[in-house]
Design a protein around this motif. Structure first.
Motif, PDB file in Angstrom:
ATOM      1  N   UNK A  74      21.062  62.653 155.477  1.00 14.57           N
ATOM      2  CA  UNK A  74      21.617  62.760 156.822  1.00 14.57           C
ATOM      3  C   UNK A  74      21.908  64.213 157.172  1.00 14.57           C
ATOM      4  N   UNK A  75      22.410  64.957 156.208  1.00 15.39           N
ATOM      5  CA  UNK A  75      22.696  66.381 156.435  1.00 15.39           C
ATOM      6  C   UNK A  75      21.424  67.147 156.769  1.00 15.39           C
ATOM      7  N   UNK A  76      20.355  66.882 156.040  1.00 12.51           N
ATOM      8  CA  UNK A  76      19.072  67.550 156.294  1.00 12.51           C
ATOM      9  C   UNK A  76      18.510  67.147 157.654  1.00 12.51           C
ATOM     10  N   UNK A  77      18.555  65.863 157.963  1.00 11.78           N
ATOM     11  CA  UNK A  77      17.970  65.368 159.205  1.00 11.78           C
ATOM     12  C   UNK A  77      18.741  65.830 160.437  1.00 11.78           C
ATOM     13  N   UNK A  78      20.045  66.004 160.282  1.00 10.04           N
ATOM     14  CA  UNK A  78      20.881  66.384 161.421  1.00 10.04           C
ATOM     15  C   UNK A  78      20.465  67.725 162.013  1.00 10.04           C
ATOM     16  N   UNK A  79      19.923  68.613 161.189  1.00  5.79           N
ATOM     17  CA  UNK A  79      19.493  69.914 161.695  1.00  5.79           C
ATOM     18  C   UNK A  79      18.310  69.786 162.641  1.00  5.79           C
ATOM     19  N   UNK A  80      17.620  68.653 162.582  1.00  6.19           N
ATOM     20  CA  UNK A  80      16.476  68.400 163.468  1.00  6.19           C
ATOM     21  C   UNK A  80      16.793  67.377 164.554  1.00  6.19           C
ATOM     22  N   UNK A  81      18.061  66.925 164.595  1.00  8.96           N
ATOM     23  CA  UNK A  81      18.461  65.970 165.626  1.00  8.96           C
ATOM     24  C   UNK A  81      18.100  64.538 165.315  1.00  8.96           C
ATOM     25  N   UNK A  82      17.855  64.238 164.017  1.00  5.44           N
ATOM     26  CA  UNK A  82      17.510  62.881 163.610  1.00  5.44           C
ATOM     27  C   UNK A  82      18.577  62.319 162.677  1.00  5.44           C
ATOM     28  N   UNK A  83      18.477  61.005 162.416  1.00  2.00           N
ATOM     29  CA  UNK A  83      19.395  60.374 161.476  1.00  2.00           C
ATOM     30  C   UNK A  83      18.759  59.102 160.926  1.00  2.00           C
ATOM     31  N   UNK A  84      19.398  58.539 159.906  1.00  4.03           N
ATOM     32  CA  UNK A  84      19.075  57.211 159.389  1.00  4.03           C
ATOM     33  C   UNK A  84      20.190  56.303 159.896  1.00  4.03           C
ATOM     34  N   UNK A  85      19.920  55.428 160.847  1.00  4.69           N
ATOM     35  CA  UNK A  85      20.991  54.789 161.612  1.00  4.69           C
ATOM     36  C   UNK A  85      21.610  53.552 160.971  1.00  4.69           C
ATOM     37  N   UNK A  86      21.134  53.141 159.797  1.00  8.64           N
ATOM     38  CA  UNK A  86      21.536  51.840 159.262  1.00  8.64           C
ATOM     39  C   UNK A  86      22.809  51.879 158.421  1.00  8.64           C
ATOM     40  N   UNK A  87      23.547  52.985 158.448  1.00  3.53           N
ATOM     41  CA  UNK A  87      24.815  53.095 157.726  1.00  3.53           C
ATOM     42  C   UNK A  87      25.897  53.454 158.732  1.00  3.53           C
ATOM     43  N   UNK A  88      27.045  52.785 158.648  1.00  2.93           N
ATOM     44  CA  UNK A  88      28.092  53.026 159.638  1.00  2.93           C
ATOM     45  C   UNK A  88      29.051  54.137 159.238  1.00  2.93           C
ATOM     46  N   UNK A  89      28.939  54.648 158.021  1.00  2.00           N
ATOM     47  CA  UNK A  89      29.733  55.809 157.623  1.00  2.00           C
ATOM     48  C   UNK A  89      29.053  56.454 156.419  1.00  2.00           C
TER      49      UNK A  89
END
Length: 326
Positions: free
Chosen positions: A114-129
């Motif tokens: 998530x940390x890596x993806x956030x720099x590109x404006x993406x995420x893995x949405x299937x976790x709530x925290x």
């Protein structure tokens, strides 16, 4: 180290550990069970895992795959080999913006992804925290969180995976690759069993959607995708997952939550039905006794509404205007 493992230790790049302290650490996970392994193996390459699996089959030694040990059912424990995938098999691989996919090794941590993806404006949405868990562990247990209401679970976001089967070979599993070798044998066995025993299997079907661990015997996919659905949630019983390619979602940076207190559970079904029209991200519900474990939350709710019997937390995510309208 047991002498049986001496040759294997010289044949792999990874490490084999059998000191009492380490064995004790790996004899527990988050469950109440305790099983003492013979050795802990930290593989460094796919070839290492292939050799370990072949060794295990030759000498009939059980293997359990270990990520971060968060499981609550003893699935990472073994009386033989514990294969720790997190120490070295944690690389973040190719991010393909054109296809919105991200490939990682099985021991990669969700929070690092998530940390890596956030720099590109993406995420893995299937976790709530954010949690300290491996992607491989999430796939093996068919992880779902409360956000499954809006985005599904991890099974809805796996594009492909690689798995080492009991023949000691790695296979690609996706919807565009025809099964072959041992993978084809497994596919054929599953398909024929589901066809021959379909009436018996579905006679016990309650209609509840498959939502977690275990084989998805009610799958409707008659394709290589069926194999994917069997591997998801199989907890390592079909093989060792080495690599996963996941589809991505645009990161939603804004979210708000509301707490709704109910004096009777009879109010819950119509409330849920009405709330669904506002497209919430997730629901979480707690009775008063459970919620009392969080003294802070209980204090706030009791001050406002007295001692209600049930509290429903509703979360909305997206851009700020959309969330406020919801």
């Amino acid at each position: 180290m047991p002498p049986l493992f001496n040759e294997l230790a010289t044949d792999i790049e990874g490490e084999i550990v059998a000191d009492p302290k380490t064995l004790k650490e790996y004899s527990n996970d988050s469950s109440c069970f305790e099983i003492h392994p013979q050795v802990i193996i930290y593989p460094k390459t796919t070839r290492d895992i292939e050799k370990v699996v072949s060794f295990s089959k030759t000498y009939h030694i059980p293997i359990a795959v270990y990520g971060k040990g968060n499981g609550g059912k003893g699935g990472t424990l073994s009386s033989g080999i514990v294969l720790d995938m997190h120490r070295y098999f944690d690389k973040l691989g190719k991010l393909t913006l054109q296809d919105s996919t991200f490939t990682v090794q099985a021991g990669a941590l969700y929070k690092d992804c998530v940390k890596r993806l956030s720099t590109w404006g993406y995420t893995l949405p299937f976790v709530d925290h954010i949690e300290d868990m491996t992607i491989g562990g999430m796939v093996a247990t068919n992880y779902k969180s409360s956000t499954a209401l809006s985005v599904g679970g991890i099974s809805d976001w796996v594009e492909s995976l690689r798995i080492i089967l009991d023949d000691g070979k790695e296979y690609l599993v996706d919807n565009n690759t025809s099964p072959y070798g041992r993978l084809l044998e497994i596919y054929g066995g599953i398909f024929s069993c589901l066809q021959e025993e379909r009436d018996v299997i579905f006679s016990g079907h309650t209609g509840v959607i498959h939502q977690g661990m275990g084989y998805d015997i009610f799958t409707s996919h008659i394709s290589p995708k069926m194999l994917m659905h069997f591997i998801l949630g199989s907890e390592g019983t079909l093989g060792v997952i080495t690599e996963i390619t996941l589809r991505l979602d645009i990161e939603k940076k804004y979210s708000e939550g509301i707490a709704l207190t109910l004096s009777s559970l009879d109010e819950l079904p119509p409330l849920i039905e009405n709330l669904l029209h506002s497209y919430p991200t997730s629901f979480d519900g707690f009775d008063t006794r459970t919620l009392s474990l969080s003294s802070y939350a209980t204090k706030i709710i009791n001050e406002r509404h007295g001692n209600d019997v049930f509290t429903l937390f509703v979360v909305y995510s997206g851009d700020q205007d959309t969330v406020e309208r919801s």
